[in-house]
Design a protein around this motif. Structure first.
Motif, PDB file in Angstrom:
ATOM      1  N   GLY A 130       0.817  -1.207   0.000  1.00  0.00           N
ATOM      2  CA  GLY A 130       0.000   0.000   0.000  1.00  0.00           C
ATOM      3  C   GLY A 130       0.850   1.256   0.000  1.00  0.00           C
ATOM      4  N   SER A 131       1.914   1.280   0.793  1.00  0.00           N
ATOM      5  CA  SER A 131       2.817   2.436   0.823  1.00  0.00           C
ATOM      6  C   SER A 131       3.525   2.626  -0.515  1.00  0.00           C
ATOM      7  N   PHE A 132       3.919   1.506  -1.124  1.00  0.00           N
ATOM      8  CA  PHE A 132       4.590   1.565  -2.429  1.00  0.00           C
ATOM      9  C   PHE A 132       3.654   2.140  -3.489  1.00  0.00           C
ATOM     10  N   LEU A 133       2.419   1.665  -3.513  1.00  0.00           N
ATOM     11  CA  LEU A 133       1.453   2.139  -4.515  1.00  0.00           C
ATOM     12  C   LEU A 133       1.149   3.624  -4.327  1.00  0.00           C
ATOM     13  N   TYR A 134       1.045   4.046  -3.072  1.00  0.00           N
ATOM     14  CA  TYR A 134       0.750   5.468  -2.837  1.00  0.00           C
ATOM     15  C   TYR A 134       1.931   6.343  -3.244  1.00  0.00           C
ATOM     16  N   ALA A 135       3.159   5.881  -2.966  1.00  0.00           N
ATOM     17  CA  ALA A 135       4.345   6.652  -3.332  1.00  0.00           C
ATOM     18  C   ALA A 135       4.456   6.795  -4.847  1.00  0.00           C
ATOM     19  N   ARG A 136       4.019   5.773  -5.585  1.00  0.00           N
ATOM     20  CA  ARG A 136       4.125   5.817  -7.044  1.00  0.00           C
ATOM     21  C   ARG A 136       2.959   6.564  -7.704  1.00  0.00           C
ATOM     22  N   SER A 137       1.756   6.415  -7.161  1.00  0.00           N
ATOM     23  CA  SER A 137       0.568   6.928  -7.846  1.00  0.00           C
ATOM     24  C   SER A 137      -0.091   8.124  -7.166  1.00  0.00           C
ATOM     25  N   ARG A 138       0.172   8.287  -5.860  1.00  0.00           N
ATOM     26  CA  ARG A 138      -0.504   9.289  -5.042  1.00  0.00           C
ATOM     27  C   ARG A 138      -2.018   9.114  -5.061  1.00  0.00           C
ATOM     28  N   SER A 139      -2.459   7.897  -5.353  1.00  0.00           N
ATOM     29  CA  SER A 139      -3.889   7.585  -5.406  1.00  0.00           C
ATOM     30  C   SER A 139      -4.299   6.875  -4.118  1.00  0.00           C
ATOM     31  N   VAL A 140      -5.213   7.492  -3.365  1.00  0.00           N
ATOM     32  CA  VAL A 140      -5.700   6.878  -2.132  1.00  0.00           C
ATOM     33  C   VAL A 140      -6.501   5.617  -2.442  1.00  0.00           C
ATOM     34  N   VAL A 141      -7.262   5.663  -3.526  1.00  0.00           N
ATOM     35  CA  VAL A 141      -8.090   4.517  -3.902  1.00  0.00           C
ATOM     36  C   VAL A 141      -7.216   3.315  -4.244  1.00  0.00           C
ATOM     37  N   LEU A 142      -6.205   3.524  -5.074  1.00  0.00           N
ATOM     38  CA  LEU A 142      -5.326   2.429  -5.480  1.00  0.00           C
ATOM     39  C   LEU A 142      -4.543   1.880  -4.285  1.00  0.00           C
ATOM     40  N   SER A 143      -4.040   2.765  -3.450  1.00  0.00           N
ATOM     41  CA  SER A 143      -3.224   2.314  -2.319  1.00  0.00           C
ATOM     42  C   SER A 143      -4.055   1.663  -1.220  1.00  0.00           C
ATOM     43  N   SER A 144      -5.368   1.862  -1.240  1.00  0.00           N
ATOM     44  CA  SER A 144      -6.222   1.226  -0.236  1.00  0.00           C
ATOM     45  C   SER A 144      -6.609  -0.203  -0.620  1.00  0.00           C
ATOM     46  N   ALA A 145      -6.390  -0.577  -1.892  1.00  0.00           N
ATOM     47  CA  ALA A 145      -6.748  -1.921  -2.354  1.00  0.00           C
ATOM     48  C   ALA A 145      -6.058  -3.027  -1.548  1.00  0.00           C
ATOM     49  N   PRO A 146      -4.752  -2.921  -1.237  1.00  0.00           N
ATOM     50  CA  PRO A 146      -4.119  -3.984  -0.424  1.00  0.00           C
ATOM     51  C   PRO A 146      -4.760  -4.144   0.956  1.00  0.00           C
ATOM     52  N   TYR A 147      -5.217  -3.052   1.550  1.00  0.00           N
ATOM     53  CA  TYR A 147      -5.835  -3.141   2.876  1.00  0.00           C
ATOM     54  C   TYR A 147      -7.200  -3.823   2.798  1.00  0.00           C
ATOM     55  N   LEU A 148      -7.911  -3.593   1.707  1.00  0.00           N
ATOM     56  CA  LEU A 148      -9.181  -4.289   1.499  1.00  0.00           C
ATOM     57  C   LEU A 148      -8.934  -5.785   1.322  1.00  0.00           C
ATOM     58  N   PHE A 149      -7.906  -6.123   0.543  1.00  0.00           N
ATOM     59  CA  PHE A 149      -7.538  -7.529   0.365  1.00  0.00           C
ATOM     60  C   PHE A 149      -7.150  -8.153   1.697  1.00  0.00           C
ATOM     61  N   TYR A 150      -6.476  -7.382   2.545  1.00  0.00           N
ATOM     62  CA  TYR A 150      -6.071  -7.857   3.874  1.00  0.00           C
ATOM     63  C   TYR A 150      -7.289  -8.283   4.687  1.00  0.00           C
ATOM     64  N   LEU A 151      -8.324  -7.468   4.699  1.00  0.00           N
ATOM     65  CA  LEU A 151      -9.538  -7.794   5.437  1.00  0.00           C
ATOM     66  C   LEU A 151     -10.215  -9.036   4.880  1.00  0.00           C
ATOM     67  N   VAL A 152     -10.297  -9.110   3.543  1.00  0.00           N
ATOM     68  CA  VAL A 152     -10.911 -10.288   2.908  1.00  0.00           C
ATOM     69  C   VAL A 152     -10.137 -11.549   3.249  1.00  0.00           C
ATOM     70  N   LEU A 153      -8.808 -11.459   3.241  1.00  0.00           N
ATOM     71  CA  LEU A 153      -7.966 -12.615   3.565  1.00  0.00           C
ATOM     72  C   LEU A 153      -8.183 -13.068   4.998  1.00  0.00           C
ATOM     73  N   LEU A 154      -8.215 -12.129   5.936  1.00  0.00           N
ATOM     74  CA  LEU A 154      -8.408 -12.491   7.343  1.00  0.00           C
ATOM     75  C   LEU A 154      -9.758 -13.168   7.559  1.00  0.00           C
TER      76      LEU A 154
END
Length: 339
Positions: A130-154
């Motif tokens: 998530g940090s990597f995606l935000y640093a590259r894109s500055r997109s909150v939506v894109l960088s939040s995708a890994p955290y959503l996947f994290y919840l689904v995985l748990l």
């Protein structure tokens, strides 16, 4: 607790009834959440994308699994597959549930080790992504995708543990919350570049601390093999009882991996610097090497020999991923460039 356990059994029954025909999917998910998957699958995949994140995965996996063992010894949690018979509450109204090849783990049930280690390890992976995606894109939506996947995985891993009767729902929730906290805390204290003496001390210290706790509880009259006896008594098939699910197996895995991590950083401080194509090649060969190391049959008698070899097996894991395979790939790719 009796009411909580009873409700958990009915939750597992409803989950199994609504998942008819999808048993294989749930078993795949529970294997993804298996603590050993963090060492054998998540670690190499992460390491060849980010060395720091890879070291963090191994560090967090070992420490969180060790703490899970200590919690289990202290909390004495039941497991659904044996509690159904031991409680004698279902003699007139037997729940329509079945066991699976991954059901019959022999350690106490609280908190869930699968949920705890998954929450800790995947927090390291997906927060880094998530940090990597935000640093590259500055997109909150894109960088939040890994955290959503994290919840689904748990949620998926937790439901899979309930489905196969390995855990009650509250044990899964407790493991997930504890693992998340550990992931956040331990990810800030990754031992990169620490001397070999640090890892030797941590490995020996965790081993001795666990053995001391075990001996102390035994002196107090607490039989820590109670869960093994119940697992053997109530497991549907004897071959589903495996020595690598015994608490001491996880202890030797954790201590071996930490010592191996120290040795790998001692042999080659900073690791091998490889371009992306050699990294992908290293990942492929490392995965194959770890697959064969994992498949090596170990003698189960005497048990002390098994635990010793199990320890050595996980000392080898970081050597394959961090030293041997990338070193050979570096040697051959550099030689080809010179030619």
């Amino acid at each position: 607790m009796e009411a909580l356990y009873t409700q958990g059994i009915w939750v597992a029954e409803r989950l199994q009834q609504r998942s008819t025909g999808r048993e294989d999917i749930w078993q795949v998910v529970t294997h993804i959440g298996d603590p050993k998957a963090a060492f054998l699958l998540v670690f190499p995949f992460t390491y060849f994308f980010s060395k720091r994140a890879g070291v963090a995965v191994l560090w967090v996996a070992a420490v969180s699994e060790w703490l899970n063992l200590v919690f289990k010894w202290m909390l004495f949690g039941e497991r659904p597959f044996w509690w159904i018979g031991e409680s004698r509450l279902f003699l007139q109204n037997q729940p329509r549930v079945q066991q699976f090849s991954s059901t019959c783990e022999t350690g106490p049930g609280s908190p869930s080790g699968h949920a705890m280690v998954t929450a800790a390890v995947w927090w390291v992976v997906l927060s880094s992504l998530g940090s990597f995606l935000y640093a590259r894109s500055r997109s909150v939506v894109l960088s939040s995708a890994p955290y959503l996947f994290y919840l689904v995985l748990l949620v998926s891993v937790g439901l899979s543990r309930i489905f196969i009767l390995a855990h009650f729902p509250h044990q899964v929730v407790a493991g997930s919350i504890t693992g998340f906290v550990l992931g956040v805390v331990l990810n800030r204290r990754v031992p990169e570049g620490r001397p070999l003496s640090f890892f030797f001390g941590i490995s020996v210290g965790l081993l001795l601390a666990a053995l001391a706790l075990h001996a102390g509880l035994q002196q107090l009259g607490i039989d820590l093999s109670w869960s093994i006896a119940l697992a053997k008594k109530w497991c549907s098939r004897a071959e589903w009882i495996r020595l690598d699910t015994v608490p001491f197996s996880s202890l030797t895995r954790d201590c071996g991996a930490l010592l191996g991590l120290g040795l790998a950083q001692y042999w080659k401080p900073g690791g091998w610097s490889l371009p992306w194509a050699p990294r992908a090649l290293s990942l492929a060969f490392s995965s194959m090497g770890l697959y064969h190391v994992h498949r090596l049959p170990l003698p189960v008698r005497p048990e002390l020999l098994f635990y010793g070899l199990f320890f050595v097996k996980f000392v080898i894991v970081p050597q394959i991923v961090m030293i041997l395979v990338p070193g050979l790939v570096h040697l051959f790719t550099n030689k080809r460039k010179k030619d």
